[in-house]
Design a protein around this motif. Structure first.
Motif: not given
Length: 852
Positions: A241-248, A359-361, A254-257
């Protein structure tokens, strides 16, 4: 062990044997788009595979390049004010297609084509439009209303991705074919997928503007769970959930990874982005403008993509498509795609109806990877409908079902806003089946031993293995063996023990503890509520405090300089720990501690009767303590040894009070010790982030021997320690009052990305500074008080322990991180107190640090 290693370990057995490239056809098309009449290039023109979301933008020279997985035969080119063209492509062949677009005469009155004109913000209609979006941000956000409520459904899934047929057919997967699924090879993740994790949540959200409160009442929750002996399922869910946070999209960042990227509609966006009006949509009301954007510097941590803006006077975002440039310095990320959809609500504004982040890692551009996707949908919006105050009371997240309650499959079929994807349908059953296969359990057992250091044996586990062998100047070769019970033994009672033997001092050391959980949960499960009794007879280096690693770790056996001042400790300890859902916690403790100097460490004081120095064989102390900690919104991954925090933007406050009591259980000293600590991560968008820690302490009391004062954290290992002074010697400085500041600034490649060679290596810069100001009052300074323990001296008679003078201790470092994607190396400089004996002005330190 970093939490990223833990996550990789979940699926470690599936990639141990390598992977090959997908067999779907790969087509690379490149070329240049120009005006058919003027021959000028068309910057940032649209290139797309018709009927799909696959596409790209040309660069500022009109050049484009696109790689397509699949058997597509058509490609489409478009530019606002020009006629669209569709060309035929041959799958599986690299090809060059140069395109000349002709002007659409019917649009000449609407659009002014500037061809290859230099990009400017001034008099740029695209920038003027995005400025209107920025100016209207406040009215288009949820908090423009006094009250908002809605139902929210979210799911997050994880799968091994881009697996080749050859990989799937390996002999080891003979019993696992039921796990694999196939999908369109052109989508993120490739043809063959191996679903490994799924979590779903259904919630009711209530928002109140004044006083501010956003309350999430979780109505139902289910996930695919692995054996808790191998995996912390709660921590895993938290980390995903931290890696894939809400996008506002309306937030400035905006948080990304775990990084913050500047939003394309942040106030400063026109400074860092280029904007282009690339289309108009007149088939709906209100009209929409397609606004494409790219970073001015493609290596900066910024997005690129498209926004669809409403021309209704509110300039709201109706759709958004976000991705990132392949050149930005995000570790392991092979692809990112975010889509936001907004629907018109009863208040006339557009509210988010669906958010998808995929997202693909992977370790490289080809071969297997890990693909994760989080989808959140929203419905039943009610605007400005007040609720009873009781709705908003309590924690921000409230669970509305019993912990052991499991909803039926029919409930989820009826409650999901959207059906599960094909690859997700069987995942719950498959994960349960997977754990009944002996080979899988055996592999997870081996992986846990390698990554976490523990071997499970039913109700007990043996470890940690990295402490089984070490060495030091006092004990020589040290062998240790230990273990602890697991929740299989009991959910309330836990035991832990070890025994160690030093072949040089020929002495046994040992530890035993018993813990009782007061909330019928594991003592490693939030919120903690337990009490513990322990006894330890062992060695310790005064002034060495380590984070997320044990002192007798084999790698820490290697030290610089002289490392011969040790203690033999006998410690009886009682602890009571209580955590609350608000992330407020407290710890009450009592410690009876007897310490005896070992090695070159000698405790001495002047004896008035003999008018000389006498040796002190041991020092006894009895102490009660209370610690308060507040970490708003803190999340973490619970490993086998340590709870690893997942950093966020909120500060963490810690206060500790301890009191030494003379005469209680042989306690020899009265004192009161107050310490406070504030730690915060500052996210600086594309400029990286900084971790800042401020700390201070004050000891009240007289005639306190220096072993009970603050012995400042030093480091004589070659490992870089975040909370210690890396060029300070053990026992070099003591204080009874002090203040310190620690700054670690991670630039995340902001500078290196602009240097071609370093950009390819994806190296990252880091700068650090540590400052310590302190002192020692005369009543606690042996130079002024002969009744106190004498400070340590070297064999040549020079001082080895000091109090800080008016000048603070300072050191700084510059480092290169992300070497081979996991190593950080720092060049550390000590700025002062260089005349102290046996100190180093310069040093090189290394640290294993795996970052996204």
């Amino acid at each position: 062990m970093s939490v990223k290693f833990k996550i990789a370990g979940i699926l470690f057995f599936l990639i141990l044997f390598g992977s090959d490239h997908v067999r779907a056809q790969t087509t690379i098309i490149r070329g240049v788009l120009t005006d058919s009449a003027s021959k000028e290039t068309l910057p940032y023109a649209n290139v797309q595979i018709p009927g799909t979301t696959l596409g790209t933008l040309a660069d500022d020279e009109g050049r484009y390049s696109i790689k397509v997985e699949g058997n597509y035969t058509k490609i489409q080119f478009g530019y606002i004010g020009y006629n669209t063209q569709v060309k035929t492509i041959t799958p599986g062949i690299d090809q060059v297609i140069n395109v000349k677009l002709s002007v659409n005469a019917s649009m000449l009155t609407e659009v002014v084509i500037k061809g290859k004109a230099r990009y400017r913000n001034r008099n740029n209609p695209a920038v003027e439009l995005i400025q209107k979006v920025i100016d209207h941000k406040k009215e288009n956000q949820m908090d423009a209303n006094d009250f908002v409520q809605y139902e929210q459904y979210e799911k997050i899934s994880l799968a091994l991705s881009n697996l080749s047929d050859k990989f799937r057919e390996k002999r080891i997967f003979r019993n696992y074919q039921f796990l694999f699924t196939e999908q369109d090879s052109s989508t993120i993740g490739g043809k063959n997928m191996l679903p490994a994790y799924l979590r779903e949540r259904l919630s009711q959200i209530y928002f109140r503007k004044d006083p501010y409160k956003k309350k999430q009442r979780v109505l139902a929750d289910q996930r695919a769970e692995y054996d808790s002996r191998f995996i912390d399922n709660d921590g895993l869910s938290t980390y995903f959930n931290r890696l894939y946070e809400d996008i506002n999209i309306y937030n400035n960042n905006i948080s990304v990874v775990t990084n913050l990227l500047l939003s394309p509609i942040a106030g400063s966006a026109p400074t860092f982005y280029k904007f282009f009006i690339t289309d108009t949509v007149k088939t709906q009301q209100p009209w929409l403008v397609e606004l494409s954007f790219i970073p001015r510097n493609k290596t900066d941590l910024l997005f690129q993509g498209k926004l669809y803006i409403t021309l209704d006077g509110h300039y709201g975002v109706q759709h958004a498509y976000l991705t990132v440039n392949k050149d930005i310095n995000l570790n392991f990320m092979r692809d990112l795609e975010a889509k936001l959809e907004f629907d018109k609500s009863s208040d006339g504004r557009y509210h988010l109806s669906k958010s998808t982040l995929g997202m693909e890692f992977a370790f490289g551009d080809k071969g297997g990877g890990i693909y994760g996707q989080r989808t959140v949908t929203f419905k039943d919006y009610e605007i400005n409908k007040p609720q009873n105050d009781s709705i908003y009371r309590g924690p921000a997240e409230e669970i509305m079902y019993k912990e052991d309650e499991k909803k039926s499959p029919d409930f989820w079929v009826n409650s999901r806003h959207i059906p599960l994807e094909h690859r997700e349908v069987e995942i719950y059953k498959n994960v349960d089946t997977l754990q009944t296969i002996k080979s899988f359990r055996r592999t997870m057992d081996i992986g846990t031993l390698l990554l976490a250091g523990y071997k499970a044996l039913g109700p007990v586990e043996i470890g940690p293995v990295n402490t089984f062998y070490s060495f030091n100047p006092v004990e020589g070769l040290r062998l240790r063996f230990g273990g602890r019970t697991t929740p299989i033994f009991s959910k309330r009672v836990y035991f832990e023990t070890y025994a160690a033997y030093g072949f040089k001092d020929q002495k046994w050391k040992y530890f035993a503890s018993g813990t009782y959980s007061l909330n019928n949960k594991s003592i490693y499960h939030f919120p903690l509520h337990y009490f513990r009794f322990s006894y330890q007879h062992d060695t310790k280096i005064p002034g060495q405090e380590l984070q997320f690693v044990q002192e007798d770790n084999f790698l820490l056996s290697f030290k610089r300089g002289k490392n011969d001042k040790w203690l033999y400790n006998d410690i009886y300890k009682f602890e009571y720990v209580r955590e609350f859902p608000s992330r407020l916690s407290y710890k009450f403790g009592f410690t009876q501690w007897k310490q005896a100097p070992a090695g070159a460490l000698v405790y001495q004081r002047y004896d008035a009767g003999s008018d000389g120095l006498i040796n002190i064989n041991s020092l006894s102390n009895a102490e009660v303590s209370l610690e308060l900690r507040y970490a708003p919104h803190e999340q973490y991954y619970q490993g086998k040894l340590y709870r690893t925090p997942i950093p966020n933007k909120y500060p963490i406050f810690t206060m500790r009070y301890s009191k030494g009591i003379k005469g209680l259980l042989q306690g020899e000293t009265n004192y009161q010790n107050f310490t406070g600590n504030i730690a915060k991560r500052f996210f600086l968008s594309q400029f990286g982030y900084a971790d800042v820690t401020a700390e201070g302490g004050y000891i009240i009391g007289k005639n306190i021997p220096f072993p009970l004062l603050t012995i400042h954290r030093a480091n004589q290992s070659y490992a870089y320690q975040l909370s210690s002074y890396n060029l300070m010697n053990f026992l070099e400085f003591v204080s009874d009052h002090y203040a310190s500041m620690n700054v670690e600034y991670y630039l995340n490649g902001f500078l290196f990305n602009k240097i071609p060679l370093l950009k390819r290596l994806k190296l990252r810069e880091v700068v650090a500074f540590r400052g310590l100001y302190g002192g020692l009052r005369n009543e606690n300074n042996p130079a002024y008080n002969p009744n106190l323990y004498k400070f340590l001296t070297n064999p040549d008679g020079s001082s080895a322990t000091y109090s800080l003078n008016k000048e603070p201790y300072m050191e700084g470092s510059v480092g290169i991180a992300n070497i081979f994607k996991l190593l950080r190396v720092d060049l550390v400089k000590r700025f002062n107190y260089l005349d102290n004996p046996n100190v180093a002005e310069w040093g090189v330190r290394a640290r294993v640090k795996l970052d996204f």
